[in-house]
Design an enzyme around this catalytic site. Structure first.
Site, PDB file in Angstrom:
ATOM      1  CB  VAL A  92     -42.590  31.445  -9.874  1.00 22.55           C
ATOM      2  CG1 VAL A  92     -42.235  30.148  -9.182  1.00 22.55           C
ATOM      3  CG2 VAL A  92     -44.091  31.641  -9.863  1.00 22.55           C
ATOM      4  CG  ASP A  93     -36.732  32.065 -12.541  1.00 18.60           C
ATOM      5  OD1 ASP A  93     -36.177  31.186 -11.864  1.00 18.60           O
ATOM      6  OD2 ASP A  93     -36.302  32.466 -13.645  1.00 18.60           O
ATOM      7  CB  SER A 121     -47.268  30.698 -19.613  1.00 19.50           C
ATOM      8  OG  SER A 121     -46.134  30.102 -20.187  1.00 19.50           O
ATOM      9  CE1 TYR A 137     -41.286  34.977 -20.272  1.00 23.61           C
ATOM     10  CE2 TYR A 137     -41.556  32.602 -20.344  1.00 23.61           C
ATOM     11  CZ  TYR A 137     -40.728  33.710 -20.323  1.00 23.61           C
ATOM     12  OH  TYR A 137     -39.364  33.554 -20.375  1.00 23.61           O
TER      13      TYR A 137
HETATM   14  N1  AR6 Z   1     -45.722  31.405  -5.531  1.00 22.01           N
HETATM   15  C1  AR6 Z   1     -46.711  31.040  -6.376  1.00 22.01           C
HETATM   16  N2  AR6 Z   1     -47.052  31.761  -7.454  1.00 22.01           N
HETATM   17  C2  AR6 Z   1     -46.341  32.897  -7.714  1.00 22.01           C
HETATM   18  C3  AR6 Z   1     -45.280  33.338  -6.881  1.00 22.01           C
HETATM   19  C4  AR6 Z   1     -44.975  32.529  -5.752  1.00 22.01           C
HETATM   20  N3  AR6 Z   1     -43.988  32.851  -4.900  1.00 22.01           N
HETATM   21  N4  AR6 Z   1     -44.778  34.482  -7.433  1.00 22.01           N
HETATM   22  C5  AR6 Z   1     -45.493  34.762  -8.535  1.00 22.01           C
HETATM   23  N5  AR6 Z   1     -46.456  33.814  -8.705  1.00 22.01           N
HETATM   24  P1  AR6 Z   1     -44.411  34.333 -13.534  1.00 22.01           P
HETATM   25  P2  AR6 Z   1     -44.337  33.240 -16.289  1.00 22.01           P
HETATM   26  C6  AR6 Z   1     -47.472  33.667  -9.793  1.00 22.01           C
HETATM   27  O1  AR6 Z   1     -44.302  35.702 -14.076  1.00 22.01           O
HETATM   28  O2  AR6 Z   1     -45.553  33.982 -16.676  1.00 22.01           O
HETATM   29  C7  AR6 Z   1     -39.699  35.222 -14.800  1.00 22.01           C
HETATM   30  O3  AR6 Z   1     -39.010  36.427 -14.886  1.00 22.01           O
HETATM   31  C8  AR6 Z   1     -47.733  34.864 -10.654  1.00 22.01           C
HETATM   32  O4  AR6 Z   1     -48.629  35.763  -9.977  1.00 22.01           O
HETATM   33  O5  AR6 Z   1     -43.568  33.958 -12.369  1.00 22.01           O
HETATM   34  O6  AR6 Z   1     -44.180  31.814 -16.708  1.00 22.01           O
HETATM   35  C9  AR6 Z   1     -38.972  34.076 -15.485  1.00 22.01           C
HETATM   36  O7  AR6 Z   1     -37.586  34.178 -15.322  1.00 22.01           O
HETATM   37  C10 AR6 Z   1     -48.384  34.200 -11.858  1.00 22.01           C
HETATM   38  O8  AR6 Z   1     -49.749  33.897 -11.584  1.00 22.01           O
HETATM   39  O9  AR6 Z   1     -44.083  33.214 -14.684  1.00 22.01           O
HETATM   40  C11 AR6 Z   1     -39.397  34.219 -16.894  1.00 22.01           C
HETATM   41  O10 AR6 Z   1     -38.610  35.175 -17.573  1.00 22.01           O
HETATM   42  C12 AR6 Z   1     -47.635  32.875 -11.984  1.00 22.01           C
HETATM   43  O11 AR6 Z   1     -47.013  32.686 -10.711  1.00 22.01           O
HETATM   44  C13 AR6 Z   1     -40.818  34.707 -16.804  1.00 22.01           C
HETATM   45  O12 AR6 Z   1     -40.905  35.359 -15.533  1.00 22.01           O
HETATM   46  C14 AR6 Z   1     -46.578  32.844 -13.079  1.00 22.01           C
HETATM   47  O13 AR6 Z   1     -45.952  34.100 -13.179  1.00 22.01           O
HETATM   48  C15 AR6 Z   1     -41.816  33.561 -16.806  1.00 22.01           C
HETATM   49  O14 AR6 Z   1     -43.112  34.082 -16.833  1.00 22.01           O
END
Ligand code: AR6
Length: 187
Positions: A34-35, A125, A129
């Protein structure tokens, strides 16, 4: 109030809401998931503000469970609320689950303080994560419902909609089941 919680399958960067929440890391300087998507689509102004936050109030990085807002740059939203979820670790479940709940509480408070009435969350997360999706959904929905029900009187009163934006049908189904359980209708 649970009726102000909505679930959609989609991309959080496309949401027409006042504030979108970013599942960031404590550096606030970007990453994957997402970030990465938020910074790519929102453009460089978001990172500029993040760098300023690192140079001032959050010199040591944003702690896990906390939140801070920046512009949303070119996204349709007005603000991005950055929060740092905990990395999943079974041996420290209780402590980290509380930090995950804190991400939702703090992000809603930050959004409400800005005057946001609509807020979109990803499944914090539950990606890189490693938090197990069903449990991440239970914590996410339970915490937001508590805030809307008056656990945090100010944040709860301001918010018209809290939208969970889930990437993919599988995660969306997990959240739908968790919401049914929260509403007491069973699986
Ligand atoms: N829209 C909605 N959901 C999304 C999108 C999007 N565009 N892209 C991914 N997801 P994550 P975390 C989902 O990894 O686990 C980063 O590198 C994804 O499929 O984004 O909190 C940060 O910088 C999953 O279900 O976040 C941190 O280092 C959910 O969003 C680390 O990842 C969260 O996945 C944070 O990890």
């Amino acid at each position: 109030m649970v009726t102000r919680i909505t679930l959609v399958e989609g991309d959080i960067t496309e949401q027409q809401v006042d504030a979108v929440v970013n599942a960031a890391n404590s550096s606030l300087l970007g990453g994957g998931g997402v970030d990465g998507a938020i910074h790519r689509k929102g453009g460089p102004r978001i990172l500029e503000e993040c760098r300023r936050l690192r140079a001032s109030h959050w010199g040591g990085g944003l702690p896990t469970g906390r939140s801070v807002a920046t512009t949303a740059g070119r996204l349709p939203a007005r603000w991005v609320v950055h929060t740092v979820g905990p990395v999943y670790l079974a041996e420290e479940y209780e402590e980290r689950a509380e930090l995950l709940a804190s991400c939702y509480r703090e992000s809603l408070r930050t959004a409400a303080e800005l005057g946001a009435r609509t807020v979109a969350f990803p499944a914090v997360s539950a990606g890189v994560y490693g938090w197990p999706p069903a449990d991440a959904a239970r914590i996410a929905l339970g915490t937001v419902a508590e805030v809307l029900d008056g656990g945090d009187a100010q944040a709860g009163a301001e918010l018209a909609e809290v939208r969970f934006v889930l990437f993919g049908a599988e995660m969306c189904g997990v959240f739908e089941r968790a919401l049914r359980e929260l509403l007491g209708q069973g699986g």
